[in-house]
Write an enzyme that holds these catalytic residues in place. Structure first.
Site, short mmCIF file in Angstrom:
data_model
loop_
_atom_site.label_atom_id
_atom_site.label_comp_id
_atom_site.label_asym_id
_atom_site.label_seq_id
_atom_site.Cartn_x
_atom_site.Cartn_y
_atom_site.Cartn_z
N ARG A 90 0.84 -1.21 0.00
CA ARG A 90 0.00 0.00 0.00
C ARG A 90 0.88 1.26 0.00
O ARG A 90 0.66 2.22 -0.73
CB ARG A 90 -0.90 -0.03 1.25
CG ARG A 90 -2.12 0.84 1.19
CD ARG A 90 -3.23 0.33 2.12
NE ARG A 90 -2.75 -0.14 3.40
CZ ARG A 90 -2.62 0.60 4.49
NH1 ARG A 90 -2.92 1.89 4.44
NH2 ARG A 90 -2.20 0.10 5.63
N ARG A 124 6.08 7.14 12.27
CA ARG A 124 4.99 6.37 12.88
C ARG A 124 5.26 4.88 12.99
O ARG A 124 4.62 4.21 13.81
CB ARG A 124 3.66 6.63 12.16
CG ARG A 124 3.58 6.20 10.73
CD ARG A 124 2.19 6.46 10.13
NE ARG A 124 2.14 5.84 8.83
CZ ARG A 124 2.55 6.42 7.71
NH1 ARG A 124 3.00 7.66 7.72
NH2 ARG A 124 2.51 5.77 6.57
N TYR A 145 19.43 9.56 1.83
CA TYR A 145 20.87 9.82 1.93
C TYR A 145 21.23 10.73 0.75
O TYR A 145 20.36 11.38 0.16
CB TYR A 145 21.59 8.44 1.90
CG TYR A 145 23.07 8.47 2.11
CD1 TYR A 145 23.62 8.86 3.33
CD2 TYR A 145 23.95 8.08 1.10
CE1 TYR A 145 24.99 8.88 3.53
CE2 TYR A 145 25.32 8.10 1.29
CZ TYR A 145 25.84 8.50 2.50
OH TYR A 145 27.20 8.52 2.69
N ARG A 198 29.88 22.04 7.42
CA ARG A 198 30.22 21.76 6.01
C ARG A 198 29.37 20.57 5.60
O ARG A 198 29.82 19.44 5.65
CB ARG A 198 31.72 21.47 5.90
CG ARG A 198 32.31 21.34 4.54
CD ARG A 198 31.87 20.10 3.76
NE ARG A 198 32.69 18.92 3.95
CZ ARG A 198 32.20 17.68 3.88
NH1 ARG A 198 30.93 17.43 3.68
NH2 ARG A 198 32.99 16.65 4.05
N GLU A 287 30.81 13.83 11.56
CA GLU A 287 30.36 13.97 10.18
C GLU A 287 30.24 15.42 9.77
O GLU A 287 29.65 16.24 10.48
CB GLU A 287 28.98 13.29 10.05
CG GLU A 287 28.50 13.13 8.63
CD GLU A 287 29.38 12.17 7.81
OE1 GLU A 287 29.68 11.07 8.31
OE2 GLU A 287 29.77 12.54 6.69
N ALA A 347 41.83 20.14 -1.19
CA ALA A 347 42.75 19.82 -0.09
C ALA A 347 42.07 20.10 1.24
O ALA A 347 42.64 20.69 2.15
CB ALA A 347 44.04 20.63 -0.23
N ASN A 511 31.44 6.29 -2.61
CA ASN A 511 30.91 7.04 -1.47
C ASN A 511 31.29 6.31 -0.19
O ASN A 511 31.28 5.07 -0.16
CB ASN A 511 29.38 7.14 -1.60
CG ASN A 511 28.78 8.08 -0.58
OD1 ASN A 511 28.80 7.82 0.61
ND2 ASN A 511 28.24 9.20 -1.06
N1 NAD Z 1 32.28 10.68 -2.01
C1 NAD Z 1 32.46 10.69 -0.72
O1 NAD Z 1 32.37 9.67 -0.04
C2 NAD Z 1 32.81 11.98 -0.03
C3 NAD Z 1 33.28 11.94 1.28
C4 NAD Z 1 33.61 13.13 1.92
C5 NAD Z 1 33.46 14.34 1.27
N2 NAD Z 1 32.96 14.34 0.00
C6 NAD Z 1 32.75 15.59 -0.72
O2 NAD Z 1 33.98 16.24 -0.90
C7 NAD Z 1 33.78 17.63 -0.98
C8 NAD Z 1 34.83 18.34 -0.16
O3 NAD Z 1 34.73 18.01 1.21
P1 NAD Z 1 35.79 18.62 2.24
O4 NAD Z 1 35.35 18.28 3.60
O5 NAD Z 1 37.16 18.22 1.87
O6 NAD Z 1 35.54 20.16 1.97
P2 NAD Z 1 36.45 21.41 2.22
O7 NAD Z 1 35.62 22.59 2.05
O8 NAD Z 1 37.20 21.22 3.49
O9 NAD Z 1 37.54 21.34 1.06
C9 NAD Z 1 37.33 21.74 -0.24
C10 NAD Z 1 38.68 21.89 -0.92
O10 NAD Z 1 38.46 22.15 -2.28
C11 NAD Z 1 39.29 23.21 -2.68
N3 NAD Z 1 38.75 23.93 -3.83
C12 NAD Z 1 37.79 24.88 -3.87
N4 NAD Z 1 37.66 25.36 -5.12
C13 NAD Z 1 38.53 24.68 -5.89
C14 NAD Z 1 38.87 24.73 -7.25
N5 NAD Z 1 38.29 25.59 -8.07
N6 NAD Z 1 39.83 23.88 -7.71
C15 NAD Z 1 40.43 23.00 -6.89
N7 NAD Z 1 40.15 22.92 -5.57
C16 NAD Z 1 39.21 23.74 -5.08
C17 NAD Z 1 39.40 24.10 -1.46
O11 NAD Z 1 40.52 24.96 -1.53
C18 NAD Z 1 39.51 23.04 -0.38
O12 NAD Z 1 40.86 22.63 -0.26
C19 NAD Z 1 32.33 17.88 -0.57
O13 NAD Z 1 31.56 18.11 -1.71
C20 NAD Z 1 31.90 16.58 0.06
O14 NAD Z 1 30.53 16.30 -0.16
C21 NAD Z 1 32.64 13.19 -0.66
O1 LMR Z 2 27.46 12.11 2.82
C1 LMR Z 2 27.92 11.63 1.80
O2 LMR Z 2 27.22 11.25 0.84
C2 LMR Z 2 29.40 11.40 1.66
C3 LMR Z 2 30.26 12.28 2.47
O3 LMR Z 2 30.18 12.00 3.84
C4 LMR Z 2 30.10 13.73 2.19
O4 LMR Z 2 30.26 14.52 3.12
O5 LMR Z 2 29.88 14.08 1.04
MG MG Z 3 30.25 13.64 5.07
#
Ligand code: NAD
Ligand code: LMR
Ligand code: MG
Length: 625
Positions: A90, A124, A145, A198, A287, A347, A511
């Site tokens: 349902r 619920r 997610y 973030r 996280e 980075a 991921n």
């Molecule tokens: N796929 C996954 O499992 C997974 C896991 C963790 C994070 N992420 C993703 O990764 C991304 C970054 O997360 P974070 O915690 O490292 O973020 P953050 O903000 O700490 O880092 C972002 C980095 O990207 C750089 N950046 C920004 N503009 C840029 C450009 N034009 N060229 C190159 N580098 C550039 C910044 O200088 C910084 O070093 C987010 O979108 C997050 O969702 C994905």
């Molecule tokens: O939450 C996700 O899908 C992966 C990672 O933890 C992120 O922050 O992007």
């Molecule tokens: Mg995350």
């Protein structure tokens, strides 16, 4: 030890198998590592509406007539008693109707509407909610997610109905130790905590980030079989620097700028002390904390508490598994991994986490000494918002410093401080281009064109940023510029690409969801007091090893999400094995440390399987308080 592990030169005597153990123990009936909670009735201290409003006990129309009598539910429900399968049918029909009715196919508002319906079900009837989620994980993970959870967090103030989880705010300083007792559960196994600073690639969403903790815990239940009565999403609200939220009259959090420095740390310290005082065995997953705090808090707590940072450590493991998959997909032996040239865009917490782990993995393969560690460094080029990071960078982030290129070295490569991503790719001709930048479209046509010069026979592109619109490129873009002979992975789900010649361009989802549930479950069931590097490495290797040679050669380097419960079970078993090996495993419930040590591989997997919660209705019996 598998040949795979041998190639990686991993911890050698991982398991002492006691082959005869299972049968002997079972015959003697001396212990049970099979928890048989299933058929015992659950005692409830409530009746009537109180039960219907309680998601832990509610079965909705599935209460039998005898139960309705026993629990004073007569007249409060329509008379037709439904089976749980009928209920789900349902519910699904309702969801499907929405999809069919949407004029222009699935879209963001449509995904949000699906989230609302699922969330109402979660409120619920938890059993039914998780039954739906597990049965249809591939369909609904993208709703509860990534990517929809991002949209949910952005709109959380509007979407908020019934509260879920706990909120600790800067205004609660001095109170947390007592507040923590307001949570009704005496046992909590898993906490996912965020400070909302973030959220995915969406920036500071303040208190609205609680949605990400809820979404991660949904996967803990659906993939790892954590008991939903023993998980707790937490928001630490220390304010927000998001100016829009600060001005929004509907915003639910503290409307002040974020605490910083010592004051910030004091709040997080107080929270950690409070939760570990009430639940000494809990595991805390950090996280989506901004990078500035992610590393500092990890270093501060990881040797004293059972905690890890998913973005730093979970992501690193998933990336390592993906990178090793990329080596295999070229038909090369794993030992070739240290020869790979890797360009990383981003980075932050995730990028640096990946870089550190990849460097260590290479160094281990090269002999695990200082020289190997130093030489592994030269396989990476890191580009952030200011371009290529070199030793000439002013005010360089200390976490990025080990990966800053030497000026002489890059001079020879025709590069300089701040070189653009396109230039770097063109000059380096990398095997792998990996994005964790949160910048959608960063792997532009020009950057992808530059990757055509790659010296690899099958270059790999990891566009790992979330949610979908933040992906560095789409699989269509990658396959259309580079042709079919590439490996592609993205953080958010994309469909495979029809290449038009009867071939399919496979889009892997890279991921951290493939690791964090198993890391949490394995830690819980091992009873380890900390989460060691070895346990994380074991998790990553297990994921890398999971895909068959045939799949990998087809470009499939991560499992489909429909197999997430199975891979999670294996990851958890690998984590437990490593914890035993490192003498960290203290046991869980009736399985004490000595018993754990006696288990062979198969028994560990059975132990994990038997401790994974499944959504089945227990029979309820009323008992007065
Ligand atoms: N796929 C996954 O499992 C997974 C896991 C963790 C994070 N992420 C993703 O990764 C991304 C970054 O997360 P974070 O915690 O490292 O973020 P953050 O903000 O700490 O880092 C972002 C980095 O990207 C750089 N950046 C920004 N503009 C840029 C450009 N034009 N060229 C190159 N580098 C550039 C910044 O200088 C910084 O070093 C987010 O979108 C997050 O969702 C994905
Ligand atoms: O939450 C996700 O899908 C992966 C990672 O933890 C992120 O922050 O992007
Ligand atoms: Mg995350």
């Amino acid at each position: 030890m598998s040949s795979f592990s041998r190639q990686l030169k991993l911890s050698s005597s991982l398991i002492k198998r006691l082959q005869h153990r299972a049968t002997a123990a079972a015959a003697a009936g001396e212990r049970s590592f099979t928890t048989t909670e299933g058929h015992r009735p659950t005692i409830v201290h409530k009746q009537g509406l109180d039960i219907l409003h309680d998601p832990w006990f509610n079965k909705g129309t599935a209460f039998s007539m005898t139960e309705r009598d026993r629990l004073d539910l007569r007249g409060l429900l329509p008379p037709n008693v439904m089976s749980s399968d009928q209920q789900i049918e349902r519910f699904m029909a309702d969801l499907k109707r929405l999809e069919v009715n949407a004029r222009d196919g699935p879209s963001d508002p449509n995904a949000l509407a699906m989230w609302r319906i699922l969330n109402r079900l979660h409120d619920r009837n938890e059993t039914m909610y998780y039954k739906v989620l597990i049965a249809k994980i591939a369909e609904y993970a993208p709703i509860v997610y990534t990517p929809t959870v991002g949209l949910v967090c952005q709109n959380y103030s509007g979407l908020f109905r019934r509260p879920r989880g706990m909120y600790f705010s800067a205004a609660d300083r001095g109170e947390m130790m007592s507040m923590v007792y307001n949570w009704p559960a005496d046992q909590v196994d898993m906490i996912v905590v965020t400070d909302g600073s973030r959220i995915l690639g969406l920036g500071d969403l303040g208190i609205q980030g609680i949605g990400i903790a809820i979404g991660k815990l949904d996967l803990y239940v659906a993939a790892a079989g954590m008991n939903p009565q023993r998980v707790l999403p937490v928001m630490i609200d220390v304010g927000t620097n998001n100016e829009k939220l600060l001005k929004n009259p509907l915003y639910l959090g503290l409307q002040e700028h974020r605490l910083d420095g010592e004051e910030y740390v004091e709040v997080v310290d107080e929270f950690m002390e409070a939760v570990f005082t009430r639940w000494p065995n809990v595991i805390v997953q950090f996280e989506d904390f901004q990078s500035k705090w992610a590393f500092k808090l990890l270093q501060r707590y990881r040797n004293i508490y059972r905690m890890f940072n998913d973005d730093v450590q979970g992501t690193a493991g998933v990336a390592i598994a993906g990178l090793l998959g990329a080596v295999r997909a070229q038909g090369k032996p794993l030992i070739d991994f240290p020869k790979m040239k890797i360009v990383v865009a981003g980075a932050g917490s995730a990028g640096i986490g990946v870089l550190n782990a990849a460097r260590k993995t290479m160094a281990r393969m090269l002999g695990n000494n200082e020289y190997a560690f130093e030489s592994a460094r030269s396989q990476f080029w890191v580009v952030d918002a200011k371009g290529l990071i070199t030793e000439e960078r002013e005010n360089i982030d200390p976490d990025a410093l080990p990966f800053a290129r030497k000026v002489k070295e890059i001079g020879r490569q025709g590069l300089m401080e701040g070189a653009s991503l396109e230039e770097v790719v063109r000059q380096v001709k990398p095997d792998v281009l990996l994005g964790l930048s949160a910048v959608g479209g960063l792997f532009s046509k020009e950057v992808l064109e530059a990757l055509k010069c790659s010296t690899s026979t099958r270059p790999a592109i990891f566009a790992m940023s979330n949610p979908t619109k933040n992906a560095e490129c789409t699989p269509e873009e990658a396959f259309s510029v580079l042709g079919e002979n590439i490996i592609f992975a993205s953080g958010s789900p994309f469909k495979d690409v029809d290449l038009g010649n009867g071939h399919i361009g496979h889009c892997n989802q890279g991921n951290n969801m493939y690791l964090f549930p198993g890391i949490g479950l394995g830690t819980l069931l091992s009873g380890s007091r900390i989460i060691s590097d070895g346990m994380l490495q074991a998790a990553a290797e297990c994921l890398a090893e999971y895909m068959t040679e045939e799949e990998v050669l087809k470009g499939i380097i991560f499992p489909p999400i429909s197999r997430i419960r199975d891979i999670t079970k294996e990851v958890a078993a690998a984590v437990i094995k490593e914890a035993i090996e490192e003498d960290l495993a203290e046991g869980y419930r009736e399985m004490d440390a000595r018993e754990l040590q006696k288990l062979n591989q198969e028994e560990i997997e059975t132990y994990v399987q038997n401790n994974m919660w499944s959504p089945e209705y227990p029979t309820l019996v009323y008992k007065k308080d």
